[in-house]
Design a protein around this motif. Sequence first.
Motif, PDB file in Angstrom:
ATOM      1  N   PRO A 129     141.695  19.997 147.884  1.00 40.80           N
ATOM      2  CA  PRO A 129     142.347  18.228 148.266  1.00 40.80           C
ATOM      3  C   PRO A 129     141.206  17.234 147.945  1.00 40.80           C
ATOM      4  O   PRO A 129     140.248  17.336 147.313  1.00 40.80           O
ATOM      5  CB  PRO A 129     141.543  18.920 149.879  1.00 40.80           C
ATOM      6  N   ILE A 130     142.922  15.888 147.747  1.00 40.52           N
ATOM      7  CA  ILE A 130     141.504  14.816 147.159  1.00 40.52           C
ATOM      8  C   ILE A 130     140.687  13.872 148.760  1.00 40.52           C
ATOM      9  O   ILE A 130     140.662  13.040 147.721  1.00 40.52           O
ATOM     10  CB  ILE A 130     143.270  14.103 146.545  1.00 40.52           C
ATOM     11  N   PHE A 131     141.483  14.251 149.630  1.00 42.45           N
ATOM     12  CA  PHE A 131     140.589  13.460 150.856  1.00 42.45           C
ATOM     13  C   PHE A 131     140.073  14.175 151.738  1.00 42.45           C
ATOM     14  O   PHE A 131     140.180  15.914 151.210  1.00 42.45           O
ATOM     15  CB  PHE A 131     141.702  12.947 151.896  1.00 42.45           C
ATOM     16  N   PRO A 132     138.929  13.727 151.823  1.00 40.74           N
ATOM     17  CA  PRO A 132     138.322  14.878 153.424  1.00 40.74           C
ATOM     18  C   PRO A 132     139.018  15.919 154.226  1.00 40.74           C
ATOM     19  O   PRO A 132     139.856  15.216 154.241  1.00 40.74           O
ATOM     20  CB  PRO A 132     137.547  14.240 153.962  1.00 40.74           C
ATOM     21  N   ILE A 133     139.041  16.800 154.575  1.00 37.54           N
ATOM     22  CA  ILE A 133     139.428  17.479 155.663  1.00 37.54           C
ATOM     23  C   ILE A 133     139.407  16.721 157.138  1.00 37.54           C
ATOM     24  O   ILE A 133     140.949  17.735 157.779  1.00 37.54           O
ATOM     25  CB  ILE A 133     139.305  19.001 155.165  1.00 37.54           C
ATOM     26  N   GLY A 134     138.367  16.286 157.937  1.00 42.30           N
ATOM     27  CA  GLY A 134     138.400  15.893 158.706  1.00 42.30           C
ATOM     28  C   GLY A 134     137.350  16.746 159.447  1.00 42.30           C
ATOM     29  O   GLY A 134     137.490  17.715 159.467  1.00 42.30           O
ATOM     30  N   GLU A 135     138.173  16.651 160.744  1.00 38.40           N
ATOM     31  CA  GLU A 135     137.423  16.850 161.924  1.00 38.40           C
ATOM     32  C   GLU A 135     138.251  18.611 162.312  1.00 38.40           C
ATOM     33  O   GLU A 135     139.893  17.485 162.051  1.00 38.40           O
ATOM     34  CB  GLU A 135     137.361  15.895 163.045  1.00 38.40           C
ATOM     35  N   LYS A 136     137.931  19.162 163.390  1.00 38.09           N
ATOM     36  CA  LYS A 136     138.872  20.036 164.259  1.00 38.09           C
ATOM     37  C   LYS A 136     139.911  18.970 165.229  1.00 38.09           C
ATOM     38  O   LYS A 136     139.855  18.478 165.645  1.00 38.09           O
ATOM     39  CB  LYS A 136     138.758  21.072 164.563  1.00 38.09           C
ATOM     40  N   ASN A 137     140.873  19.510 164.429  1.00 35.85           N
ATOM     41  CA  ASN A 137     142.440  18.913 165.460  1.00 35.85           C
ATOM     42  C   ASN A 137     142.235  19.068 166.681  1.00 35.85           C
ATOM     43  O   ASN A 137     143.413  19.620 166.984  1.00 35.85           O
ATOM     44  CB  ASN A 137     143.797  18.880 165.046  1.00 35.85           C
TER      45      ASN A 137
END
Length: 134
Positions: free
Chosen positions: A8-16
């Motif tokens: 991935p090129i961006f961080p996956i972030g937080e649980k949705n």
Amino acid sequence: MNQKNYNPIFPIGEKNEKFAENFVGQSYLKMLSTTRVPIGNVTFEPACRNNWHIHHEGGQILLVTAGEGYYQAWGESAQKLKAGDVVNIPPEVKHWHGAAKDSWFTHIAVEVPAEGAWNEWLEAVTDEEYNKLS
């Protein structure tokens, strides 16, 4: 997360958690823009998919950045997606998207701005429907 060919090129972030009721499986959300044009980096664990839904008025554009997944419009066959694919979803089209069974999947979701635009979340993509995909 340990998967070959998944970069991935961006961080996956937080649980949705905000939209968890509209997904089968675990997804993650990192908003890249909330000003003028909402743009989210959405990551799906293997076999995770969102419910059928409709973008009223504006539509949506998906830019696949990592992994493998699917997009399906109502009444059509599912399309296999991989990094570099672009899906332009017109307004008022019932559809879903999500990861392949054996792959993480990430796309940038661009909400096309329009007066009165909103999303209608519908029924889940059942295991029976999903397991028919090749």
